[in-house]
Design a protein around this motif. Structure first.
Motif, PDB file in Angstrom:
ATOM      1  N   VAL A 280       0.857  -1.188   0.000  1.00 22.84           N
ATOM      2  CA  VAL A 280       0.000   0.000   0.000  1.00 22.84           C
ATOM      3  C   VAL A 280       0.888   1.231   0.000  1.00 22.84           C
ATOM      4  CG1 VAL A 280      -1.757   1.281   1.289  1.00 22.84           C
ATOM      5  CG2 VAL A 280      -1.829  -1.226   1.211  1.00 22.84           C
ATOM      6  N   HIS A 281       0.635   2.128  -0.928  1.00 25.98           N
ATOM      7  CA  HIS A 281       1.467   3.313  -1.095  1.00 25.98           C
ATOM      8  C   HIS A 281       0.598   4.539  -1.318  1.00 25.98           C
ATOM      9  CE1 HIS A 281       4.754   0.432  -1.699  1.00 25.98           C
ATOM     10  NE2 HIS A 281       3.931  -0.193  -2.520  1.00 25.98           N
ATOM     11  N   LEU A 282       1.064   5.679  -0.828  1.00 31.39           N
ATOM     12  CA  LEU A 282       0.438   6.964  -1.111  1.00 31.39           C
ATOM     13  C   LEU A 282       1.389   7.723  -2.030  1.00 31.39           C
ATOM     14  CD1 LEU A 282      -0.843   7.902   2.464  1.00 31.39           C
ATOM     15  CD2 LEU A 282      -2.253   7.238   0.502  1.00 31.39           C
ATOM     16  N   TRP A 315      -3.867  17.688 -14.977  1.00 29.69           N
ATOM     17  CA  TRP A 315      -3.559  17.521 -13.549  1.00 29.69           C
ATOM     18  C   TRP A 315      -3.679  16.053 -13.159  1.00 29.69           C
ATOM     19  CZ3 TRP A 315      -1.876  21.356 -10.290  1.00 29.69           C
ATOM     20  CH2 TRP A 315      -1.765  21.020  -8.937  1.00 29.69           C
ATOM     21  N   ILE A 316      -2.626  15.495 -12.564  1.00 29.16           N
ATOM     22  CA  ILE A 316      -2.616  14.101 -12.124  1.00 29.16           C
ATOM     23  C   ILE A 316      -2.688  14.077 -10.601  1.00 29.16           C
ATOM     24  CG2 ILE A 316      -1.395  11.908 -12.157  1.00 29.16           C
ATOM     25  CD1 ILE A 316      -2.333  12.792 -14.903  1.00 29.16           C
ATOM     26  N   SER A 317      -3.756  13.482 -10.066  1.00 29.61           N
ATOM     27  CA  SER A 317      -4.000  13.489  -8.623  1.00 29.61           C
ATOM     28  C   SER A 317      -3.023  12.589  -7.870  1.00 29.61           C
ATOM     29  CB  SER A 317      -5.414  12.990  -8.340  1.00 29.61           C
ATOM     30  OG  SER A 317      -6.390  13.805  -8.933  1.00 29.61           O
ATOM     31  N   PRO A 318      -2.761  12.895  -6.602  1.00 27.80           N
ATOM     32  CA  PRO A 318      -2.103  11.925  -5.719  1.00 27.80           C
ATOM     33  C   PRO A 318      -3.009  10.695  -5.586  1.00 27.80           C
ATOM     34  CG  PRO A 318      -2.139  14.118  -4.729  1.00 27.80           C
ATOM     35  CD  PRO A 318      -3.058  14.165  -5.903  1.00 27.80           C
ATOM     36  N   VAL A 319      -2.422   9.510  -5.503  1.00 25.88           N
ATOM     37  CA  VAL A 319      -3.242   8.295  -5.506  1.00 25.88           C
ATOM     38  C   VAL A 319      -2.891   7.362  -4.356  1.00 25.88           C
ATOM     39  CG1 VAL A 319      -3.571   8.377  -8.011  1.00 25.88           C
ATOM     40  CG2 VAL A 319      -1.689   7.017  -7.054  1.00 25.88           C
ATOM     41  N   LEU A 320      -3.916   6.636  -3.927  1.00 22.47           N
ATOM     42  CA  LEU A 320      -3.749   5.498  -3.025  1.00 22.47           C
ATOM     43  C   LEU A 320      -3.543   4.277  -3.902  1.00 22.47           C
ATOM     44  CD1 LEU A 320      -4.089   3.919  -0.279  1.00 22.47           C
ATOM     45  CD2 LEU A 320      -6.540   3.832  -0.835  1.00 22.47           C
ATOM     46  N   LEU A 321      -2.400   3.638  -3.759  1.00 14.95           N
ATOM     47  CA  LEU A 321      -2.061   2.477  -4.584  1.00 14.95           C
ATOM     48  C   LEU A 321      -2.073   1.232  -3.712  1.00 14.95           C
ATOM     49  CD1 LEU A 321      -1.143   2.248  -7.624  1.00 14.95           C
ATOM     50  CD2 LEU A 321       1.165   1.922  -6.726  1.00 14.95           C
ATOM     51  N   LYS A 354      -6.135   0.324   5.467  1.00 12.86           N
ATOM     52  CA  LYS A 354      -6.111   1.581   6.216  1.00 12.86           C
ATOM     53  C   LYS A 354      -4.889   1.654   7.129  1.00 12.86           C
ATOM     54  CE  LYS A 354     -11.065   2.601   6.193  1.00 12.86           C
ATOM     55  NZ  LYS A 354     -12.262   2.899   7.020  1.00 12.86           N
ATOM     56  N   LYS A 355      -4.571   0.536   7.766  1.00  9.03           N
ATOM     57  CA  LYS A 355      -3.400   0.502   8.645  1.00  9.03           C
ATOM     58  C   LYS A 355      -2.113   0.732   7.853  1.00  9.03           C
ATOM     59  CE  LYS A 355      -1.047  -2.430  12.039  1.00  9.03           C
ATOM     60  NZ  LYS A 355      -1.067  -3.750  12.758  1.00  9.03           N
ATOM     61  N   ALA A 356      -2.023   0.086   6.684  1.00  8.64           N
ATOM     62  CA  ALA A 356      -0.827   0.243   5.848  1.00  8.64           C
ATOM     63  C   ALA A 356      -0.732   1.656   5.286  1.00  8.64           C
ATOM     64  CB  ALA A 356      -0.856  -0.777   4.715  1.00  8.64           C
ATOM     65  N   ARG A 373      -2.495  12.721  10.544  1.00  9.69           N
ATOM     66  CA  ARG A 373      -3.861  12.262  10.796  1.00  9.69           C
ATOM     67  C   ARG A 373      -4.489  11.890   9.466  1.00  9.69           C
ATOM     68  NH1 ARG A 373      -9.278  14.464  11.404  1.00  9.69           N
ATOM     69  NH2 ARG A 373      -8.544  16.429  10.515  1.00  9.69           N
ATOM     70  N   LEU A 374      -4.959  10.645   9.352  1.00  9.69           N
ATOM     71  CA  LEU A 374      -5.630  10.192   8.124  1.00  9.69           C
ATOM     72  C   LEU A 374      -7.138  10.274   8.307  1.00  9.69           C
ATOM     73  CD1 LEU A 374      -2.924   9.120   6.964  1.00  9.69           C
ATOM     74  CD2 LEU A 374      -4.202   7.122   6.180  1.00  9.69           C
ATOM     75  N   THR A 375      -7.792  10.754   7.276  1.00  9.98           N
ATOM     76  CA  THR A 375      -9.253  10.708   7.247  1.00  9.98           C
ATOM     77  C   THR A 375      -9.667   9.968   5.982  1.00  9.98           C
ATOM     78  OG1 THR A 375      -9.523  12.793   6.010  1.00  9.98           O
ATOM     79  CG2 THR A 375      -9.395  12.927   8.428  1.00  9.98           C
TER      80      THR A 375
END
Length: 377
Positions: A280-282, A315-321, A354-356, A373-375
């Motif tokens: 899991v990567h941001l 525009w290329i968004s930040p992604v949850l991978l 979510k934990k990762a 803080r993650l939402t």
């Protein structure tokens, strides 16, 4: 034709793009990616930082303006990138293939100048910039002394830099340090005194090297993928692949025919035990994993979600991978010592994800020296 799976391909791309195999240093990261996308300066820093554990905020500024180991200039697709200074001669040699835009009546109407004027401006830039660092207005004054074409001032002042891109591709112009919040330009041939311009390869050799690097890091891919990344049309990209066929081999990815380098294919075959992209990567905005190859998006972005990833105006968004696939987008806000990371998933995510993701966000907390803080939307 050798066969591989998309799982193998995506796993290798994550390794080669320093997502799962971190880089030792900033310049090494920029070299591996064939430049850090810098149309948005803050994104370039995050792209470098998430791949380079030793990176600290401000390291890019030091590399650009003090050490001069990086150089900022227009590169692939005519967009700003940060390149290793030592690699600029090779890139300039390859950029000769597409130095001049396809100028037609519509282009002339939009920019207010023709190709003859553009060539004249490029020549003047090559004459006046060596040994100098000039603001856009100062450079405009130099150009206006020689060029009397209507509309030249508006064209030079354009923030898109269309009048400067041929000079950049020719190795005649690069960015200099800001002066009183104004961008500046200089000549890389005097700004980068340690770069061996006398060892610059010929266009054919340089182009072969660029194609090989693209396929090694971003591939396997098609000629269309390369054209979109490089900034040329599909027909020219096809001719380039035909001309440089010696550096590539065909590969079958679950029924799709693409091109790879022999070394990359051997690596894929040797790592069959690691045949799945995991983790899991941001990834930040404009991340190279998302940008190229465009043809991979059918396998990395869920159907119906592409408009959240690739937005208006490029525009290329930040992604949850998650396991090599985009599973959401995210944004961040730093306020009162807390970095809030707001994730908007494309579908329901597991507690493990979510934990990762919280652990992945920790790298950004380190970078901004803040609590995280993650939402979840």
């Amino acid at each position: 034709m050798e066969k591989v799976t998309w799982g193998q391909v995506l796993a290798r791309r994550l390794r080669r793009l320093h997502v799962t195999d971190p880089s030792a240093d900033l310049v090494g990261t920029a070299a591996r990616l064939v430049g850090l996308h810098a149309q948005v300066a803050s994104s370039a820093e995050l792209i470098a930082a998430v791949r380079t554990p030793a990176y600290e905020r401000g390291d890019i500024a030091t590399a650009l303006w003090t050490d001069r180991t990086l150089v900022k200039t227009w590169g692939m697709r005519g967009t700003l990138h940060l390149f290793p200074a030592a690699e600029l001669p090779q890139l300039v040699a390859a950029w000769a293939q597409r130095q001049w835009p396809k100028v037609n009546a519509a282009w002339e109407r939009y920019h207010g100048v023709n190709l003859a004027v553009l060539r004249q401006v490029t020549e003047i830039i090559g004459e006046v910039l060596p040994g100098k660092v000039l603001t856009r207005e100062e450079l405009l004054a130099e150009i206006a002394r020689e060029v009397r074409a209507p509309g030249i001032e508006a064209a030079v002042r354009s923030g898109w830099g269309q009048m400067f891109k041929p000079a950049a591709a020719g190795g005649l112009l690069c960015s200099g340090p800001e002066r009183d919040r104004n961008v500046t330009f200089t000549s890389p041939r005097t700004w980068l005194p340690d770069v061996p311009w006398d060892e610059q390869p010929d266009e054919h050799t340089a182009m072969a090297a660029v194609i090989e690097r693209f396929l090694d890091v971003y591939g396997p891919a098609t000629h269309e993928d390369f054209g979109r990344w490089w900034g040329t049309d599909a027909a020219k990209a096809r001719r380039l692949f035909k001309e440089h066929a010696a550096v590539m081999v065909q590969v079958d990815i679950d029924g799709a025919t693409c091109w790879s380098t022999p070394a990359a294919l051997a690596d894929l075959q040797q790592n069959k035990q690691n045949d799945d992209a995991v983790g899991v990567h941001l990834l930040p905005g404009f991340d190279p994993y998302v940008i190229a190859p465009l043809g991979h998006r059918a396998y990395t972005v869920p159907e119906g979600f592409i408009d959240r990833v690739s937005r208006a105006a490029g525009w290329i968004s930040p992604v949850l991978l998650v396991d090599g696939v985009v599973r959401g987008v995210w944004s961040h806000e730093l306020k009162n010592g807390t970095l809030t990371v707001a994730v908007e998933p494309s579908a329901k995510v597991t507690a493990a994800t979510k934990k990762a993701a919280t652990a992945a966000a920790g790298r950004y907390g380190e970078l901004f020296d803040s609590d995280v803080r993650l939402t979840w939307g």
